[in-house]
Enzyme design. Structure first.
Site, short mmCIF file in Angstrom:
data_model
loop_
_atom_site.label_atom_id
_atom_site.label_comp_id
_atom_site.label_asym_id
_atom_site.label_seq_id
_atom_site.Cartn_x
_atom_site.Cartn_y
_atom_site.Cartn_z
CG HIS A 275 42.39 33.35 46.93
ND1 HIS A 275 43.50 32.66 46.51
CD2 HIS A 275 42.16 32.98 48.21
CE1 HIS A 275 43.93 31.89 47.49
NE2 HIS A 275 43.14 32.06 48.54
CG HIS B 134 40.67 34.62 51.82
ND1 HIS B 134 39.50 34.29 51.16
CD2 HIS B 134 41.49 33.55 51.70
CE1 HIS B 134 39.61 33.07 50.68
NE2 HIS B 134 40.81 32.60 50.99
#
Length: 172
Positions: free
Chosen positions: A78, A93
């Protein structure tokens, strides 16, 4: 054709009157920019990990926002960290709480140690999968070493295209 001309961008230090090289950070995907303080996650909103800008992505392809080296890919895919030649450490992110999906919905295209240029494909995130899970797709792009670098010239509340500058960074 095929030749890219790089221009130097400089910022004047108001106190000392000296020039500092600005590092341009580009959007890693198409979307709408917002200030980090508006992100619905206190870790990002309170700048605990660093300053930068967030984007509500309009696409799942994640491109390199700066030239540099892939330093880290989270085990859950992620988050991707890059380091520039100037020593700037940057994190992309993708989404809020996407860590809890254990890598599901992410297809990595880059590897740790790989040198990348702005616009190189790093990862593909399955937006439809995350939307079905009810995930907040707001994606922070942040400077991890804010003790060494300051974020300037944020482009907030704008629709941006991948590769378009979203903020600049200068060494403190």
């Amino acid at each position: 054709a095929g030749i890219e001309i790089m221009t130097m961008d400089w910022e004047v230090d108001k106190v000392l009157g000296i020039f500092k090289k600005k590092i341009s950070v580009c959007a890693p995907f198409d979307g709408r920019t917002m200030d980090m303080t508006e992100v619905r996650d206190p870790v990002f909103a309170q700048l605990m990990m660093g300053d930068g800008c967030a984007i509500i992505p309009a696409s799942g392809d994640v491109f390199a926002p700066v030239p540099g080296r892939v330093e880290l890919i989270a085990g859950t895919r992620h988050a991707i960290c890059l380091k520039t030649d100037e020593g700037l450490e940057l994190m992309i992110h993708y989404g809020i709480d996407t860590v809890k999906y254990g890598g599901e919905g992410f297809d990595m295209k880059a590897a740790v140690g790989q040198q990348v240029q702005v616009g190189d494909l790093l990862c593909h995130a399955d937006m439809d999968y995350f939307k079905k899970q009810g995930v907040d797709l707001t994606s922070p792009i942040l400077v991890l070493d804010s003790d060494k670098f300051s974020v300037v010239n944020k482009q907030l509340g704008k629709e941006v295209t991948a590769g378009e500058p979203i903020f600049s960074v200068v060494r403190k």
